[in-house]
Enzyme design. Sequence first.
Site, PDB file in Angstrom:
ATOM      1  N   GLU A  46       0.857  -1.199   0.000  1.00 15.75           N
ATOM      2  CA  GLU A  46       0.000   0.000   0.000  1.00 15.75           C
ATOM      3  C   GLU A  46       0.890   1.245   0.000  1.00 15.75           C
ATOM      4  OE1 GLU A  46      -1.652   0.741   3.888  1.00 15.75           O
ATOM      5  OE2 GLU A  46      -3.380   1.823   3.092  1.00 15.75           O
ATOM      6  N   LYS A 126      -9.307   2.234  -2.094  1.00 14.84           N
ATOM      7  CA  LYS A 126      -9.555   1.691  -0.747  1.00 14.84           C
ATOM      8  C   LYS A 126     -10.901   2.157  -0.183  1.00 14.84           C
ATOM      9  CE  LYS A 126      -7.063   1.381   3.709  1.00 14.84           C
ATOM     10  NZ  LYS A 126      -5.802   1.799   4.363  1.00 14.84           N
ATOM     11  N   CYS A 171      -4.907  -3.020   2.824  1.00 14.17           N
ATOM     12  CA  CYS A 171      -4.624  -2.927   4.259  1.00 14.17           C
ATOM     13  C   CYS A 171      -5.838  -3.135   5.158  1.00 14.17           C
ATOM     14  CB  CYS A 171      -3.920  -1.601   4.563  1.00 14.17           C
ATOM     15  SG  CYS A 171      -3.158  -1.644   6.207  1.00 14.17           S
TER      16      CYS A 171
HETATM   17  N1  CDT Z   1      -2.950   1.484   6.419  1.00  7.82           N
HETATM   18  C1  CDT Z   1      -3.905   0.922   7.185  1.00  7.82           C
HETATM   19  O1  CDT Z   1      -5.024   0.711   6.740  1.00  7.82           O
HETATM   20  N2  CDT Z   1      -3.540   0.631   8.452  1.00  7.82           N
HETATM   21  C2  CDT Z   1      -4.488   0.086   9.393  1.00  7.82           C
HETATM   22  C3  CDT Z   1      -4.185   0.474  10.785  1.00  7.82           C
HETATM   23  C4  CDT Z   1      -5.422   0.306  11.582  1.00  7.82           C
HETATM   24  S1  CDT Z   1      -5.173   0.218  13.263  1.00  7.82           S
HETATM   25  C5  CDT Z   1      -6.263  -1.096  13.682  1.00  7.82           C
HETATM   26  C6  CDT Z   1      -4.562  -1.433   9.339  1.00  7.82           C
HETATM   27  O2  CDT Z   1      -5.680  -1.958   9.310  1.00  7.82           O
HETATM   28  O3  CDT Z   1      -3.537  -2.107   9.392  1.00  7.82           O
END
Ligand code: CDT
Length: 310
Positions: A46, A126, A171
């Site tokens: 990402e 996203k 992500c």
């Molecule tokens: N980049 C991204 O989406 N990061 C989020 C952090 C969330 S904290 C629960 C992830 O889901 O990894």
Amino acid sequence: MRVVRVAAAQIGGISLRESRAEVVERLLALLEQAAGAGCGLVVFPELTLTTFFPRYFHEDVARTDPFFEAAMPGPETQPLFDAAARLGVGFHLGYAERVEEEGRVRRFNTAILVSPAGEIVGNYRKVHLPGHSEQLPDAPFQHLEKRYFEVGDLGFPVWRAFGGVVGMCICNDRRWPEAWRVMGLQGVELVALGFNTPETNIHHREPAHLRMFHHRLSLQAGAYQNATWVVAAAKSGDEDGHRLIAGSAIVSPTGEIVAEASTEGDELIVHDCDLDLGADLKRHVFDFARHRRPEAYTRITAQTAATRPA
Ligand code: CDT
């Protein structure tokens, strides 16, 4: 058997000082390495091209423009497309997309799927943006995806590519079963996804080991419950003193992790993915046509927050 040799290309932290050209050089090295290993598809993380900039607050969103791509390919990313075509290796790449649409500037957290001919075959924006939109003065760092990006407006499409049916998510999407199921309902056989997961949860206390556990749990459940391969690539390690988890992984349709990164830096992991491996699961335990009961699931699209009984 329909075997495609796939790589997840983990990228170690990218500092604020690193130029696009320097980052693209790192990606090209991994693309070359993957081609040398006989891979047909390479999955990058990402927001691959810069540091994870949503950790920094800017009052004026336009101040984040240097982190966005105004064109894809653009002058600095064209070498990736040229290399793909020259080497005959496709790739998945996450980046910050800035477009003028509907007469206004729009910003998305985007991923593309590029064929071994170097042509874009799929775009995904996203959907599940984590974090917050206002500055949190007491937090050790920010997670301002809700400030800097719009919610993706393309749904969760899949594409016929690489000899199978390929989907993408990004992500935080991996934590949401709805994302997987929408792709599962289109017969997905391989999901490419990139992630930037901070080691520290700024919203509530969470032991570090749980960050990795929940990451693997989400990939493995998504893979098994939809009988699909999952190829997940991290941006990982130290970025200007902020730590991201690693754990890039390839998960089979049985839910088993078949390859996993062992470092926090630039690293390629490779596996021969037989796209037919999920066929038995799709015919039996997860024969959606026979077993799903959408009439019992209407709440899924009718509401967001949980409603408790009176
Ligand atoms: N980049 C991204 O989406 N990061 C989020 C952090 C969330 S904290 C629960 C992830 O889901 O990894």
